[in-house]
Design an enzyme around this catalytic site. Structure first.
Site, PDB file in Angstrom:
ATOM      1  N   SER A 214      16.586 -28.739   1.508  1.00 38.07           N
ATOM      2  CA  SER A 214      17.308 -29.953   1.903  1.00 38.07           C
ATOM      3  C   SER A 214      16.460 -30.736   2.899  1.00 38.07           C
ATOM      4  O   SER A 214      15.252 -30.528   3.004  1.00 38.07           O
ATOM      5  CB  SER A 214      18.663 -29.573   2.490  1.00 38.07           C
ATOM      6  OG  SER A 214      19.465 -30.725   2.666  1.00 38.07           O
ATOM      7  N   ASN A 215      17.054 -31.640   3.652  1.00 40.31           N
ATOM      8  CA  ASN A 215      16.313 -32.417   4.655  1.00 40.31           C
ATOM      9  C   ASN A 215      17.214 -32.705   5.849  1.00 40.31           C
ATOM     10  O   ASN A 215      18.372 -32.304   5.874  1.00 40.31           O
ATOM     11  CB  ASN A 215      15.777 -33.709   4.031  1.00 40.31           C
ATOM     12  CG  ASN A 215      16.898 -34.542   3.450  1.00 40.31           C
ATOM     13  OD1 ASN A 215      17.740 -35.046   4.171  1.00 40.31           O
ATOM     14  ND2 ASN A 215      16.929 -34.645   2.125  1.00 40.31           N
ATOM     15  N   ARG A 216      16.667 -33.434   6.834  1.00 35.83           N
ATOM     16  CA  ARG A 216      17.369 -33.596   8.110  1.00 35.83           C
ATOM     17  C   ARG A 216      18.383 -34.737   8.141  1.00 35.83           C
ATOM     18  O   ARG A 216      18.906 -35.069   9.195  1.00 35.83           O
ATOM     19  CB  ARG A 216      16.345 -33.868   9.216  1.00 35.83           C
ATOM     20  CG  ARG A 216      15.412 -32.722   9.490  1.00 35.83           C
ATOM     21  CD  ARG A 216      14.479 -33.086  10.612  1.00 35.83           C
ATOM     22  NE  ARG A 216      13.360 -32.178  10.691  1.00 35.83           N
ATOM     23  CZ  ARG A 216      13.407 -30.975  11.255  1.00 35.83           C
ATOM     24  NH1 ARG A 216      14.517 -30.547  11.804  1.00 35.83           N
ATOM     25  NH2 ARG A 216      12.333 -30.213  11.281  1.00 35.83           N
ATOM     26  N   SER A 217      18.668 -35.379   7.018  1.00 34.02           N
ATOM     27  CA  SER A 217      19.585 -36.534   7.047  1.00 34.02           C
ATOM     28  C   SER A 217      20.973 -36.109   7.517  1.00 34.02           C
ATOM     29  O   SER A 217      21.530 -35.107   7.057  1.00 34.02           O
ATOM     30  CB  SER A 217      19.691 -37.129   5.641  1.00 34.02           C
ATOM     31  OG  SER A 217      20.729 -38.063   5.606  1.00 34.02           O
ATOM     32  N   ALA A 281      19.155 -39.453   1.632  1.00 35.98           N
ATOM     33  CA  ALA A 281      17.810 -38.863   1.582  1.00 35.98           C
ATOM     34  C   ALA A 281      17.827 -37.865   0.426  1.00 35.98           C
ATOM     35  O   ALA A 281      18.261 -36.724   0.583  1.00 35.98           O
ATOM     36  CB  ALA A 281      17.487 -38.178   2.895  1.00 35.98           C
TER      37      ALA A 281
END
Ligand code: CTP
Length: 414
Positions: A214-217, A281
């Site tokens: 995943s990502n930091r959004s 994101a």
């Protein structure tokens, strides 16, 4: 001669004007006149310090009401509840650094600060103080806390101050304060009839039943856009990846997890939308295969995972578009503008909102953002650090401008 009240923009509105003790307190007298001229009825609440600068009598004559000052008297008459209970908005002008601190931490040691805890109505604060105080980290932090809680804080203006310093500290102009009150209380309707599709948050791509990429959004920017579009009269569908946020009421929410699910949900709502804003994101890569069971280490010292590209949703939507306006985001760590221009062109967008995610106080997870908005027609506008909710309005305004320019040129061609 009678005043013509038919144009009064605050007719029927009940306001609380809080005045704290500052050399700028006298400006609240003129502000009170402006508010009543716009048709509002105003209950003035003064701190003890404010009464050292201006007499309550001045406010009483102009508002036609008793000024509230004394906490214990106010408690006896339950004014700390009744006055804010009827208010459409509380305006504090001028607000001192001491007031900001009390409001930020919830201290209630006078009538004005107590009133803030008894109501949820819009709060508009116009600080005035010496430049060094406004720039002090403690004040900066309190302002940030209050903004994050939804208060509108009007940055003081630069100019000569009582101390002799020329700095940022002067009370915002009366017209700015009036405008802030009007925009908090008069519903804007400039997006009525628009159907806005917004994506927000990260996507998650499973590796096995317990792990994912995943990502930091955080989703804050997309949620703020959905809220702003709703407030301006649009019908909004929010397609959201997993976030910790509460979706804004009055918005249709579709919750998804993967890039594929997000693409399906957006494609489903695309044809009926007039504007699409991709703040999500989305994963660029996903595991080629998902393990059915939890992967085991089994003594391995290294592990590699084969990834494949996930669908580029904006590029897909761009290929299917009829008349939709397409807005994308570009989260960059370097070469902000040139990378954003490439994405604008490459994905066939009308607007792109470029943000440098390495900038302190902006980007992933934060309540504020600083961006550059670029348009297909070559316009470029920079926005300094501001709350994501305010930026959301700026993005919507940029879309409106682009649409009206399109409309004008279409009319000329016809
Ligand atoms: N986007 C998308 N589908 C993807 C990846 C991104 O629709 N699979 C959208 C994002 O929602 C955003 C825009 O494309 O509006 C740009 O996203 P960004 O992550 O900045 O760029 P990428 O296209 O992923 O390019 P790169 O990772 O090379 O910077």
């Amino acid at each position: 001669m009678e005043l013509d009240r038919s144009q009064a923009t605050l007719r029927g509105k009940r306001l609380v004007l809080g005045v704290t003790g500052s050399i700028a307190s006298y400006k609240a007298v003129s502000l009170l006149r402006a508010l009543t001229r716009e048709g509002a009825s105003v209950a003035v609440v003064m701190t003890q310090a404010a009464t050292k600068f201006v007499t309550p009598l001045t406010f009483e004559v102009l508002s036609g009401e008793r000024v509230t000052m004394d906490l214990f008297k106010a408690h006896q008459e339950m004014k700390h509840l009744s006055i804010p209970g009827q208010a459409n908005a509380i305006i504090v002008a001028p607000a001192t650094a001491n007031f900001l601190a009390k409001a930020a931490v919830g201290l209630a040691d006078d009538v004005l600060s107590t009133m803030l805890l008894t109501t949820q109505c819009p709060l508009i604060i116009a600080p005035a103080m010496d430049g060094d105080m406004w720039a002090h980290p403690t004040v900066v932090e309190h302002v940030r806390t209050l903004r994050a809680r939804g208060a509108v804080i009007l940055d003081p203006e630069e100019g000569p101050l009582a101390s002799g310093q020329v700095a940022q500290g002067r009370l915002a102009s009366e017209s700015r304060i009036l405008e802030a009150v009007q925009s908090a209380l008069i519903p804007q309707d400039d997006w009525r009839g628009q159907r806005v599709l917004v994506s927000a948050g990260p996507t998650q791509e499973a590796i096995d039943p317990v792990r994912f990429i995943s990502n930091r959004s955080s989703g804050k920017m997309g949620y703020a856009i959905a809220e702003a579009a709703r407030d301006r009269g649009a019908e909004v569908v929010l397609v959201t990846g997993p976030t910790a946020l509460t979706p804004p009421p009055g918005v249709e929410v579709v919750s998804v997890t993967t890039a594929k699910e997000m693409a399906d949900a957006l494609c489903q709502h695309f044809a009926s939308s007039t504007v699409v804003i991709m703040a999500a994101a989305v994963a660029d890569f996903r595991p080629k295969e998902q393990a059915a069971q939890k992967l085991k280490k089994r003594g391995q010292t290294a592990f590699s995972l084969e990834l494949e590209t996930a669908p580029d949703i904006l590029a897909m939507l761009s290929a299917q578009r009829t008349s939709q306006v397409l807005v994308g985001f570009a989260a960059e760590t370097e070469h902000l503008v040139s990378h954003a221009k490439d994405k604008l062109r490459g994905k066939g967008l009308d607007l792109i909102v470029a943000n440098d995610v390495t900038k302190e106080g902006a980007g992933f997870g934060s309540d504020d953002n600083a961006v550059v908005i670029l348009s297909r027609t070559g316009q470029q506008k920079e926005f300094g650090l501001m709350p994501k909710r305010r930026l959301a309005d700026e993005i919507l305004t940029a879309v409106q401008k682009l649409r009206s320019a399109q409309h004008r040129s279409a009319t000329v061609v016809e």
